[in-house]
Design a protein around this motif. Structure first.
Motif, mmCIF file in Angstrom:
data_model
loop_
_atom_site.group_PDB
_atom_site.id
_atom_site.type_symbol
_atom_site.label_atom_id
_atom_site.label_comp_id
_atom_site.label_asym_id
_atom_site.label_seq_id
_atom_site.Cartn_x
_atom_site.Cartn_y
_atom_site.Cartn_z
ATOM 1 N N ASN A 98 5.056 -1.128 -7.571
ATOM 2 C CA ASN A 98 4.849 -2.567 -7.462
ATOM 3 C C ASN A 98 4.383 -3.075 -8.822
ATOM 4 O OD1 ASN A 98 5.370 -2.804 -4.612
ATOM 5 N ND2 ASN A 98 3.403 -1.783 -4.275
ATOM 6 N N PHE A 99 5.118 -4.019 -9.365
ATOM 7 C CA PHE A 99 4.719 -4.554 -10.659
ATOM 8 C C PHE A 99 4.907 -6.068 -10.648
ATOM 9 C CE2 PHE A 99 9.222 -4.386 -11.087
ATOM 10 C CZ PHE A 99 9.561 -5.322 -12.035
ATOM 11 N N ARG A 100 4.287 -6.710 -11.600
ATOM 12 C CA ARG A 100 4.382 -8.164 -11.708
ATOM 13 C C ARG A 100 5.664 -8.540 -12.439
ATOM 14 N NH1 ARG A 100 -1.785 -10.219 -13.122
ATOM 15 N NH2 ARG A 100 -2.835 -9.019 -11.491
ATOM 16 N N ASP A 101 6.509 -9.295 -11.785
ATOM 17 C CA ASP A 101 7.782 -9.694 -12.370
ATOM 18 C C ASP A 101 7.564 -10.896 -13.279
ATOM 19 O OD1 ASP A 101 10.380 -9.885 -13.032
ATOM 20 O OD2 ASP A 101 11.130 -10.377 -11.033
ATOM 21 N N ASP A 102 7.060 -10.614 -14.486
ATOM 22 C CA ASP A 102 6.739 -11.687 -15.425
ATOM 23 C C ASP A 102 7.527 -11.459 -16.714
ATOM 24 O OD1 ASP A 102 5.439 -9.535 -16.600
ATOM 25 O OD2 ASP A 102 3.453 -10.139 -15.880
ATOM 26 N N ASP A 103 7.064 -12.023 -17.804
ATOM 27 C CA ASP A 103 7.785 -11.884 -19.068
ATOM 28 C C ASP A 103 7.196 -10.773 -19.936
ATOM 29 O OD1 ASP A 103 9.888 -12.717 -20.798
ATOM 30 O OD2 ASP A 103 8.405 -13.720 -22.088
ATOM 31 N N SER A 104 6.418 -9.879 -19.360
ATOM 32 C CA SER A 104 5.863 -8.782 -20.139
ATOM 33 C C SER A 104 6.971 -7.808 -20.515
ATOM 34 C CB SER A 104 4.786 -8.048 -19.333
ATOM 35 O OG SER A 104 5.351 -7.435 -18.186
ATOM 36 N N TRP A 105 6.702 -6.982 -21.550
ATOM 37 C CA TRP A 105 7.727 -6.048 -22.008
ATOM 38 C C TRP A 105 8.099 -5.072 -20.909
ATOM 39 C CZ3 TRP A 105 9.022 -1.018 -22.501
ATOM 40 C CH2 TRP A 105 10.088 -0.725 -23.361
ATOM 41 N N ALA A 130 7.988 -5.478 -17.649
ATOM 42 C CA ALA A 130 8.812 -6.132 -16.628
ATOM 43 C C ALA A 130 10.249 -6.303 -17.114
ATOM 44 C CB ALA A 130 8.207 -7.487 -16.252
ATOM 45 N N ARG A 131 10.416 -6.662 -18.369
ATOM 46 C CA ARG A 131 11.772 -6.820 -18.912
ATOM 47 C C ARG A 131 12.509 -5.481 -18.912
ATOM 48 N NH1 ARG A 131 9.078 -9.729 -22.977
ATOM 49 N NH2 ARG A 131 9.691 -8.191 -24.568
ATOM 50 N N PHE A 132 11.784 -4.395 -19.218
ATOM 51 C CA PHE A 132 12.417 -3.073 -19.210
ATOM 52 C C PHE A 132 12.842 -2.694 -17.795
ATOM 53 C CE2 PHE A 132 12.396 1.535 -18.865
ATOM 54 C CZ PHE A 132 13.138 1.917 -19.970
ATOM 55 N N VAL A 133 11.972 -2.918 -16.814
ATOM 56 C CA VAL A 133 12.295 -2.582 -15.422
ATOM 57 C C VAL A 133 13.514 -3.360 -14.940
ATOM 58 C CG1 VAL A 133 11.466 -2.746 -13.037
ATOM 59 C CG2 VAL A 133 9.954 -1.868 -14.816
ATOM 60 N N ASN A 134 13.628 -4.611 -15.397
ATOM 61 C CA ASN A 134 14.713 -5.475 -14.918
ATOM 62 C C ASN A 134 16.038 -5.250 -15.636
ATOM 63 O OD1 ASN A 134 13.257 -6.826 -12.910
ATOM 64 N ND2 ASN A 134 12.354 -8.231 -14.387
ATOM 65 N N ARG A 135 16.057 -4.378 -16.669
ATOM 66 C CA ARG A 135 17.328 -4.067 -17.311
ATOM 67 C C ARG A 135 18.258 -3.389 -16.307
ATOM 68 N NH1 ARG A 135 16.770 -2.265 -23.514
ATOM 69 N NH2 ARG A 135 18.941 -1.787 -23.089
ATOM 70 N N LYS A 136 19.511 -3.738 -16.350
ATOM 71 C CA LYS A 136 20.449 -3.176 -15.373
ATOM 72 C C LYS A 136 20.605 -1.666 -15.522
ATOM 73 C CE LYS A 136 24.556 -4.163 -18.205
ATOM 74 N NZ LYS A 136 25.857 -4.871 -18.262
ATOM 75 N N GLU A 137 20.351 -1.134 -16.747
ATOM 76 C CA GLU A 137 20.520 0.310 -16.957
ATOM 77 C C GLU A 137 19.316 1.123 -16.483
ATOM 78 O OE1 GLU A 137 21.792 -1.661 -20.978
ATOM 79 O OE2 GLU A 137 20.183 -1.894 -19.516
ATOM 80 N N THR A 138 18.182 0.443 -16.263
ATOM 81 C CA THR A 138 16.945 1.169 -15.960
ATOM 82 C C THR A 138 16.942 1.677 -14.529
ATOM 83 O OG1 THR A 138 15.720 -0.194 -17.532
ATOM 84 C CG2 THR A 138 14.431 1.029 -15.914
ATOM 85 N N GLY A 139 16.775 2.991 -14.385
ATOM 86 C CA GLY A 139 16.611 3.594 -13.080
ATOM 87 C C GLY A 139 15.264 4.296 -12.985
ATOM 88 N N PHE A 140 15.054 4.984 -11.879
ATOM 89 C CA PHE A 140 13.785 5.688 -11.656
ATOM 90 C C PHE A 140 13.509 6.688 -12.780
ATOM 91 C CE2 PHE A 140 11.765 9.542 -9.944
ATOM 92 C CZ PHE A 140 10.549 9.015 -9.520
ATOM 93 N N HIS A 141 14.506 7.495 -13.129
ATOM 94 C CA HIS A 141 14.310 8.527 -14.148
ATOM 95 C C HIS A 141 13.979 7.927 -15.504
ATOM 96 C CE1 HIS A 141 16.620 11.947 -11.883
ATOM 97 N NE2 HIS A 141 15.543 11.517 -11.253
ATOM 98 N N GLU A 142 14.675 6.843 -15.861
ATOM 99 C CA GLU A 142 14.417 6.211 -17.164
ATOM 100 C C GLU A 142 13.000 5.660 -17.235
ATOM 101 O OE1 GLU A 142 18.784 6.442 -16.785
ATOM 102 O OE2 GLU A 142 17.191 5.751 -15.445
ATOM 103 N N PHE A 143 12.540 5.070 -16.138
ATOM 104 C CA PHE A 143 11.207 4.462 -16.181
ATOM 105 C C PHE A 143 10.109 5.520 -16.217
ATOM 106 C CE2 PHE A 143 7.552 2.103 -14.393
ATOM 107 C CZ PHE A 143 7.455 1.141 -15.397
ATOM 108 N N VAL A 144 10.287 6.593 -15.458
ATOM 109 C CA VAL A 144 9.303 7.678 -15.512
ATOM 110 C C VAL A 144 9.234 8.258 -16.922
ATOM 111 C CG1 VAL A 144 8.797 10.025 -14.727
ATOM 112 C CG2 VAL A 144 9.436 8.283 -13.072
ATOM 113 N N THR A 145 10.392 8.452 -17.537
ATOM 114 C CA THR A 145 10.425 9.004 -18.900
ATOM 115 C C THR A 145 9.700 8.086 -19.868
ATOM 116 O OG1 THR A 145 12.556 10.044 -18.391
ATOM 117 C CG2 THR A 145 11.939 9.870 -20.717
#
Length: 449
Positions: free
Chosen positions: A47-54, A56-71
């Motif tokens: 659960n994260f805040r969907d704002d303009d923070s870096w 949040a922008r990374f999470v919302n990238r279409k390429e970002t998946g679970f593995h990418e975010f954990v890494t």
């Protein structure tokens, strides 16, 4: 005494806190399975805040998946919660023991565990070989995380497992999370380029009309290139970058033009110091160029190679080892410039000095000739400050017609006259003092003795 906190809240702080708590649960779950405390690994929902923070922008990238975010969070953890990995391991191994499966390493100054590729592999895949191969793909050089210089594995010595390399995150990302912006890199041995700016405007620069027209073409490219490549679908047909040669005598406005292009298109301009790039040691020039272009990649910076003859000059026939390696340097530079997705400007006093292999790959070759009398008239008229009182015997048309000077030379004459007037406690400049200042400039340039 309590000092008031006048700084605005950091928009990244809340999401970093949430993401690190989430990462801790992910790692703890994997450790519990490994040590037999639970039978199944279950990923936790973030659960994260969907704002303009870096973040949040990374999470919302279409390429970002679970593995990418954990890494990503594993790479960021030592920067924001240094003891996170140590505390989780200590909870499972209170007596301490070797834990080879987890990977990790100690840094020179950091006392905690720094994650490696093996750490990522353990957290995301455990003992699952197929999942482990997927993790290796994420950390490969052709994955978008590495291509976009977000994170990568530190190279290891030949023969050692690639995954034992330290997991590195781009320090600019850490800076943006902390401060909300990325500062231009400072001039250094690792980045041999100086950020240049100007307070001048286009109206202050007097150029030959043909030169000015070609400069506007470059400005149009900077403004509309993204639309051409992406919306009009030309990315598969043309290379994304732009390469131009500015050639002409010193002082004719090449550097100022490059700086104004950046100023009026919102791009940072870096003047490359070739004396720091070129090395007498074999392979060092290529390494210096590699660091420069790696830093500039995907930034849309304007790279300005002043006095480019030193590195872009004509290649020679191979007569000895020195010629061979010099030609290799030019070939490597040609490759990196062609692959750069921003604007590269080469500046030279003579067009003929630049290697034909570069010239063929340039989109624009722009002359900066000596200003003509009418252009010199405009430069004289605009350069002298309004505070100076000009004697009646000074006729800018006659001065411009008689003296063939560049804009930089005219500025030098103006500065000398202005300082001389201030030293005399006078604002008046007459023809005699102006002519003396012009003669002084000619002597300095070696045109008269």
């Amino acid at each position: 005494m309590t000092l008031p906190n006048s700084s605005p809240p950091n928009p990244n702080a809340a999401n970093i806190e949430l993401a690190l708590d989430w990462l801790a649960k992910i790692i703890a779950g994997r450790l519990n399975v490994h040590f037999g405390k639970t039978e199944q690994y279950v990923s936790k929902e973030l659960n994260f805040r969907d704002d303009d923070s870096w973040i949040a922008r990374f999470v919302n990238r279409k390429e970002t998946g679970f593995h990418e975010f954990v890494t990503l969070m594993l790479a960021l953890a030592p920067h924001f919660r240094p003891a996170l990995l140590d505390n989780l391991i200590a909870a499972c191994l209170p007596e301490g023991a070797d834990f080879l499966e987890f990977g990790g390493m100690k840094g020179t100054h950091h006392r905690g565990v720094l994650p490696t590729g093996e750490t990522v592999q353990f957290v995301l895949a455990g003992d699952d070989l197929e999942q482990g191969l997927e993790v290796r793909r994420i950390l490969s050089n052709d994955h978008w995380l590495t291509r976009n210089r977000i994170l990568w594995l530190e190279p290891v010595r030949e023969g050692e497992p690639m995954m034992s390399g330290r997991l590195l995150v781009n320090p600019e990302i850490v800076e943006e999370i902390v401060t909300g912006k990325v500062s231009p890199p400072a001039f250094s041995l690792d980045f041999p380029a100086e950020h240049i700016e100007t307070a001048m405007e286009w109206r202050d620069l007097i150029l030959n009309p043909a030169t000015g027209s070609q400069i506007r073409e470059i400005e149009n490219w900077i403004t509309h290139n993204d639309t051409l490549l992406n919306e009009w679908g030309m990315r598969k047909r043309i290379k994304p970058g732009y390469r131009a040669l500015f050639y002409g005598p010193p002082g004719t406005g090449k550097t100022l033009t490059a700086t104004l292009l950046g100023k009026h298109t919102g791009k940072d301009v870096f003047r490359v110091d070739l004396s720091r790039v070129i090395s007498k040691y074999i392979g060092e020039t290529e390494k210096n160029l590699s660091r420069l272009f790696d830093k500039a990649e995907n930034k849309n910076w304007i790279l300005f190679f002043d006095e480019a003859d030193a590195l872009f000059s004509r290649r020679t026939d191979i007569r000895d080892a020195h010629d061979k390696y010099a030609n290799q340097e030019v070939a490597y530079l040609l490759q990196r410039i062609e692959g750069y997705n921003g604007l590269v400007i080469l500046a030279s006093n003579q067009r003929a000095n630049i290697d034909d292999a570069f010239v063929r790959r340039l989109q624009a070759i722009i002359p900066f000739p000596m200003p003509r009398p009418e252009e010199r008239y405009e430069i004289w008229r605009k350069t002298f400050p309004a505070q100076i009182e000009l004697a009646d015997d000074i006729d800018w048309h006659r001065i411009a017609a008689r003296h063939e000077l560049t804009g930089a030379s005219i500025l030098n004459v103006t500065q000398f006259c202005a300082i001389d007037a201030l030293a005399r406690a006078s604002r008046r400049v007459d023809l005699k003092s102006l002519e003396a200042a012009i003669k002084r400039e000619y002597v300095k340039e070696g045109k008269i003795v």
